[in-house]
Design a protein around this motif. Structure first.
Motif, short mmCIF file in Angstrom:
data_model
loop_
_atom_site.label_atom_id
_atom_site.label_comp_id
_atom_site.label_asym_id
_atom_site.label_seq_id
_atom_site.Cartn_x
_atom_site.Cartn_y
_atom_site.Cartn_z
N HIS A 108 0.83 -1.22 0.00
CA HIS A 108 0.00 0.00 0.00
C HIS A 108 0.85 1.26 0.00
CE1 HIS A 108 0.52 0.37 4.45
NE2 HIS A 108 0.45 -0.94 4.42
N GLU A 109 2.04 1.21 0.60
CA GLU A 109 2.93 2.36 0.51
C GLU A 109 3.44 2.54 -0.92
OE1 GLU A 109 5.41 2.82 4.54
OE2 GLU A 109 5.47 0.77 3.74
N GLN A 110 3.76 1.42 -1.58
CA GLN A 110 4.23 1.50 -2.95
C GLN A 110 3.12 1.98 -3.88
OE1 GLN A 110 7.35 1.05 -4.10
NE2 GLN A 110 6.64 1.63 -6.15
N LEU A 111 1.90 1.51 -3.67
CA LEU A 111 0.78 1.96 -4.49
C LEU A 111 0.51 3.44 -4.27
CD1 LEU A 111 -1.54 1.59 -6.43
CD2 LEU A 111 -2.87 0.53 -4.59
N GLN A 112 0.59 3.89 -3.03
CA GLN A 112 0.38 5.31 -2.75
C GLN A 112 1.45 6.15 -3.44
OE1 GLN A 112 -2.32 6.74 -0.67
NE2 GLN A 112 -1.57 8.33 -2.08
N TRP A 152 3.07 5.45 -6.25
CA TRP A 152 2.79 5.52 -7.68
C TRP A 152 1.54 6.36 -7.97
CZ3 TRP A 152 3.96 0.62 -11.08
CH2 TRP A 152 5.36 0.45 -11.15
N LEU A 153 0.55 6.30 -7.09
CA LEU A 153 -0.62 7.16 -7.25
C LEU A 153 -0.22 8.63 -7.18
CD1 LEU A 153 -3.36 5.36 -5.12
CD2 LEU A 153 -3.70 6.20 -7.44
N ASP A 154 0.61 8.96 -6.21
CA ASP A 154 1.07 10.34 -6.06
C ASP A 154 1.85 10.79 -7.29
OD1 ASP A 154 -0.09 10.40 -3.56
OD2 ASP A 154 1.78 10.05 -2.47
N GLU A 155 2.70 9.92 -7.81
CA GLU A 155 3.50 10.27 -8.97
C GLU A 155 2.62 10.44 -10.20
OE1 GLU A 155 6.60 7.35 -9.30
OE2 GLU A 155 7.63 8.05 -7.49
N ALA A 156 1.61 9.59 -10.36
CA ALA A 156 0.68 9.73 -11.49
C ALA A 156 -0.06 11.05 -11.42
CB ALA A 156 -0.30 8.56 -11.52
N ALA A 157 -0.49 11.42 -10.22
CA ALA A 157 -1.21 12.68 -10.06
C ALA A 157 -0.29 13.88 -10.29
CB ALA A 157 -1.82 12.76 -8.66
#
Length: 219
Positions: free
Chosen positions: A32-36, A38-43
């Motif tokens: 979940h830290e890794q997904l967060q 990548w989500l932050d980087e996509a945004a």
């Protein structure tokens, strides 16, 4: 352009994946830290609807369906989205209790797939998210007979107008009894990074009896 001309180009359509790499040492400690991250980087890169994910379900008859929904919650328990509990997707989830969701960040040549069991979120969590929704979206949730065949656009507009009149004097709109959240509780979470020559990086967090482990998959 004739359909034949479009079809002829499909075999030659390809993109060179050279946007990055993903090694085991680059991963954060938890999925979940890794997904967060990548989500932050996509945004931050300006990708539209960075929290959009393609949700795949299957009914009791095994017939698959997929559609795009928006992730609205993420922590160690799983990924949360909200919907109508009478919708087709909810019927599927009630029948099988399994789902898969993929975040397709084409602009970053990345994707993440979360796969596991599902549960309804608690009513307090639904209420907290509901309070953040725009009033128009709240009204729409009351008005929409999601996944039900309707006679035309006019039927939907009439239903919305009725709901607007119903809540015209209401400062706050309550959560519909048929609406709420689902949480995908991951059994696996795969992080995919495009690489040259289709030799992509695929790292998967897998939940085992001994805890989470990371596996590398062939591209």
């Amino acid at each position: 352009m004739p359909d034949g001309d479009i079809a002829l180009k499909l075999p030659t359509m390809r993109v060179a994946y050279e946007g990055g790499t993903l090694g085991e040492s680059e991963l954060l400690p938890t999925w979940h830290e890794q997904l967060q991250r990548w989500l932050d980087e996509a945004a931050s890169q300006g990708l539209p609807d960075a929290n959009a994910m393609v949700l795949a379900t299957a009914g009791g008859d095994g017939m698959p369906s997929s559609r795009t929904v928006l992730a609205k919650g993420l922590d160690e328990r799983g990924v949360v989205f909200f919907t109508n509990y009478t919708s087709a997707k909810s019927h599927d989830l009630l029948a099988t209790r399994y789902a898969s969701a993929t975040f397709p960040w084409y602009g970053l040549q990345r994707q993440v797939t979360v796969r596991g069991t599902v549960e309804k979120v608690r009513s307090a969590e639904t209420a907290a998210y509901w309070a953040q929704r725009p009033r128009g979206s709240q009204l729409g949730a009351w008005a929409s007979p999601q996944s039900i065949v309707v006679s035309g656009r006019g039927t939907l507009e009439s239903a919305l107008a009725n709901v607007e009149r119903q809540f015209a004097d209401a400062e706050t709109i309550p959560v519909p009894p048929h609406w709420g959240g689902w949480r995908i509780q991951p059994e696996t979470v795969e992080f995919w990074q495009g690489r040259a020559d289709r030799m992509h990086d695929r790292l998967r967090f897998k939940n085992t009896r001994g805890g989470w482990k990371v596996e590398r998959l062939g591209p």
